[in-house]
Scaffold this motif. Structure first.
Motif, PDB file in Angstrom:
ATOM      1  N   VAL A 104      -3.761  -2.541   6.384  1.00  0.00           N
ATOM      2  CA  VAL A 104      -2.617  -3.130   7.089  1.00  0.00           C
ATOM      3  C   VAL A 104      -1.312  -2.707   6.422  1.00  0.00           C
ATOM      4  O   VAL A 104      -0.331  -2.359   7.100  1.00  0.00           O
ATOM      5  CB  VAL A 104      -2.732  -4.665   7.128  1.00  0.00           C
ATOM      6  CG1 VAL A 104      -1.462  -5.291   7.709  1.00  0.00           C
ATOM      7  CG2 VAL A 104      -3.945  -5.087   7.941  1.00  0.00           C
ATOM      8  N   LEU A 105      -1.289  -2.712   5.089  1.00  0.00           N
ATOM      9  CA  LEU A 105      -0.078  -2.316   4.362  1.00  0.00           C
ATOM     10  C   LEU A 105       0.287  -0.866   4.651  1.00  0.00           C
ATOM     11  O   LEU A 105       1.464  -0.552   4.918  1.00  0.00           O
ATOM     12  CB  LEU A 105      -0.293  -2.515   2.856  1.00  0.00           C
ATOM     13  CG  LEU A 105       0.845  -2.094   1.927  1.00  0.00           C
ATOM     14  CD1 LEU A 105       2.121  -2.866   2.255  1.00  0.00           C
ATOM     15  CD2 LEU A 105       0.453  -2.302   0.464  1.00  0.00           C
ATOM     16  N   ALA A 106      -0.710   0.009   4.630  1.00  0.00           N
ATOM     17  CA  ALA A 106      -0.445   1.422   4.909  1.00  0.00           C
ATOM     18  C   ALA A 106       0.032   1.612   6.349  1.00  0.00           C
ATOM     19  O   ALA A 106       0.947   2.404   6.611  1.00  0.00           O
ATOM     20  CB  ALA A 106      -1.708   2.249   4.651  1.00  0.00           C
ATOM     21  N   CYS A 107      -0.579   0.868   7.288  1.00  0.00           N
ATOM     22  CA  CYS A 107      -0.139   0.947   8.691  1.00  0.00           C
ATOM     23  C   CYS A 107       1.303   0.470   8.844  1.00  0.00           C
ATOM     24  O   CYS A 107       2.083   1.053   9.602  1.00  0.00           O
ATOM     25  CB  CYS A 107      -1.055   0.096   9.576  1.00  0.00           C
ATOM     26  SG  CYS A 107      -2.687   0.806   9.889  1.00  0.00           S
ATOM     27  N   THR A 108       1.657  -0.592   8.119  1.00  0.00           N
ATOM     28  CA  THR A 108       3.016  -1.139   8.203  1.00  0.00           C
ATOM     29  C   THR A 108       4.044  -0.125   7.732  1.00  0.00           C
ATOM     30  O   THR A 108       5.068   0.102   8.395  1.00  0.00           O
ATOM     31  CB  THR A 108       3.123  -2.421   7.355  1.00  0.00           C
ATOM     32  OG1 THR A 108       2.147  -3.364   7.791  1.00  0.00           O
ATOM     33  CG2 THR A 108       4.511  -3.037   7.471  1.00  0.00           C
ATOM     34  N   ILE A 109       3.774   0.506   6.606  1.00  0.00           N
ATOM     35  CA  ILE A 109       4.726   1.474   6.058  1.00  0.00           C
ATOM     36  C   ILE A 109       4.787   2.724   6.934  1.00  0.00           C
ATOM     37  O   ILE A 109       5.866   3.249   7.237  1.00  0.00           O
ATOM     38  CB  ILE A 109       4.351   1.851   4.610  1.00  0.00           C
ATOM     39  CG1 ILE A 109       4.376   0.607   3.721  1.00  0.00           C
ATOM     40  CG2 ILE A 109       5.307   2.902   4.059  1.00  0.00           C
ATOM     41  CD1 ILE A 109       3.786   0.820   2.342  1.00  0.00           C
ATOM     42  N   PHE A 110       3.611   3.185   7.370  1.00  0.00           N
ATOM     43  CA  PHE A 110       3.593   4.377   8.213  1.00  0.00           C
ATOM     44  C   PHE A 110       4.292   4.110   9.543  1.00  0.00           C
ATOM     45  O   PHE A 110       4.981   4.983  10.082  1.00  0.00           O
ATOM     46  CB  PHE A 110       2.158   4.837   8.457  1.00  0.00           C
ATOM     47  CG  PHE A 110       2.070   6.122   9.225  1.00  0.00           C
ATOM     48  CD1 PHE A 110       2.240   7.339   8.586  1.00  0.00           C
ATOM     49  CD2 PHE A 110       1.831   6.121  10.588  1.00  0.00           C
ATOM     50  CE1 PHE A 110       2.178   8.526   9.292  1.00  0.00           C
ATOM     51  CE2 PHE A 110       1.759   7.301  11.305  1.00  0.00           C
ATOM     52  CZ  PHE A 110       1.935   8.520  10.652  1.00  0.00           C
ATOM     53  N   ALA A 111       4.114   2.888  10.080  1.00  0.00           N
ATOM     54  CA  ALA A 111       4.780   2.536  11.335  1.00  0.00           C
ATOM     55  C   ALA A 111       6.293   2.608  11.197  1.00  0.00           C
ATOM     56  O   ALA A 111       7.003   2.982  12.133  1.00  0.00           O
ATOM     57  CB  ALA A 111       4.370   1.132  11.768  1.00  0.00           C
TER      58      ALA A 111
END
Length: 428
Positions: A97-104
């Motif tokens: 989720v953290l990686a998705c948030t930053i990538f988003a």
């Protein structure tokens, strides 16, 4: 009756599989030919909508994401998140989720987020005992954050169609987006504790965490460069997009040293293709908006709402229900372009803040990405894993419930979206 005919005709055209811009343009042409007998006004309508400097944000943000992806800057994001939090039970889900948030916050694309993070996260989660549906569900849901967390492509499109401030919309999406990511993370940890057989990798230690942070710091700094500039009034939205693109190129060339002329050409080519597709859709939306205005469709909707006695909250709830149903069958871009020109005059007459409504719309479009039968993220995950679609849907279903609850909370507490833009001076 006019609304039903226009709506039905447009949806039938879209269901045939023809491009969105063509469906919008054909519907507009048919309306004008029936009402006016010619299509003379369409050219002027398209020119007015495309002759806007703010449209430069689209190719610039797309280019920024393309450079970050091609230079492998993004690859370090998941490694960093996994190293820092992965050792906790449920931590791999939180890391995803953290990686998705930053990538988003870099790509502005839900599909790109699910595709890029999923290829790394899913095998890792399954390796440590996560049920397949849980691993697939968290990536599918985490990828949807690309719609809400700025810079978001659908958010830019909504701002252009509604003539709302892109800067205000970007800031309005931050708090709800981060809160959704937080609730996703909490759910991942609770879910993992209720599952047997889930292991966690050993803690890599602070030296490894520091090394992972140093490798990923350039990707982590990209969102503050863009959004910080807007918040503090240093950049307009267009200037922030240009600054983000320049930042991405400098990082790729000077730090990663893995970016050459061929890469620059490939990024420019991909940016051109994506941007031209969006501009064609905007042109189609301009024609559609012009046509429905001539037949007074938005005025008719406003009068119908007034006659029903619906207040602002009642109207928003009805619209959110409609968009949720549409999201099961139509792409997010089509939903924005079909509904916004029709509903905007009614929203204004009821005193509904278009910024608040825009964030509600983005959350609803996130739901559309993971609800069958045409949820795009579901098919992206199926494409990279080969997993049965039913398994992916079951894994994503708890996150659908979370997002519906988040939508209800934002309806009840609009300040979650409007507080930050107001603090930054938008709307004064």
């Amino acid at each position: 009756m006019t609304l039903l005919l226009v709506f039905t005709g447009l949806i039938l055209l879209l269901l045939t599989g023809i491009p969105i811009f063509a469906a919008l343009g054909l519907t507009a042409s048919a309306i004008l030919l029936l009402v006016e007998g010619d299509i003379d006004g369409l050219g002027d309508a398209v020119y007015v909508h495309l002759d806007k400097p703010i449209l430069s944000t689209i190719p610039l943000f797309v280019f920024m994401a393309q450079v970050m992806i091609r230079a492998k800057v993004i690859d370090d994001l998941y490694t960093f998140a996994h190293t820092v939090i992965g050792h906790v039970k449920g931590g791999l889900g939180v890391a995803t989720v953290l990686a998705c948030t930053i990538f988003a916050a870099i790509s502005g694309s839900s599909v790109a987020t699910a595709l890029s993070i999923g290829s790394s996260a899913i095998p890792q989660m399954k390796r440590f005992g996560y049920a397949e549906r849980d691993a697939l569900g968290v990536v599918a849901a985490g990828g949807t954050l690309g719609i809400l967390i700025p810079p978001s492509g659908p958010m830019i499109l909504y701002a252009i169609v509604s003539e709302a401030s892109i800067g205000a919309l970007f800031l309005a999406g931050i708090v709800p987006g981060l809160l959704l990511a937080l609730v996703f993370s909490i759910f991942c940890m609770i879910q993992a504790r209720g599952r047997r057989g889930i292991d966690a990798p050993d803690w890599a230690g602070w030296p490894a965490a520091a090394a992972a942070f140093r490798r990923s710091v350039w990707a982590l700094l990209a969102p503050p460069v863009v959004m910080g500039g807007i918040y503090f009034g240093i950049f307009t939205a267009s200037e922030a997009a240009a600054a983000g693109s320049l930042y991405a190129v400098l990082v790729a060339i000077l730090v990663y040293r893995s970016f050459g002329w061929r890469d620059l050409w490939a990024c420019a080519h991909a940016t051109m293709r994506t941007s031209m597709m969006v501009f064609m859709i905007i042109a189609g939306a301009a024609m559609f908006g012009h046509a429905i205005t001539l037949v007074r469709l938005p005025v008719g909707v406003t009068e119908a709402v007034v006659s029903l006695g619906l207040g602002p909250i009642g109207f928003v709830l009805v619209v959110m229900g409609l968009i949720f149903v549409l999201g099961m069958f139509l792409e997010s871009i089509a939903i924005i372009l079909i509904t916004t020109p029709i509903l905007l005059p009614t929203m204004i007459s009821l005193g509904i803040d278009p910024i608040w409504y825009g964030v509600l719309l983005m959350i609803n479009l996130e739901l559309a990405m993971i609800t069958p039968p045409v949820g795009m993220n579901l098919f992206v995950i199926k494409g990279i894993t080969g997993a049965p679609l039913g398994t992916i849907v079951r894994g994503a279903s708890p996150f659908v419930a979370i997002m519906v609850a988040g939508l209800a909370v934002l309806v009840a507490v609009p300040e979650l979206a409007t507080w930050l833009p107001a603090l930054a001076g938008f709307g004064r």
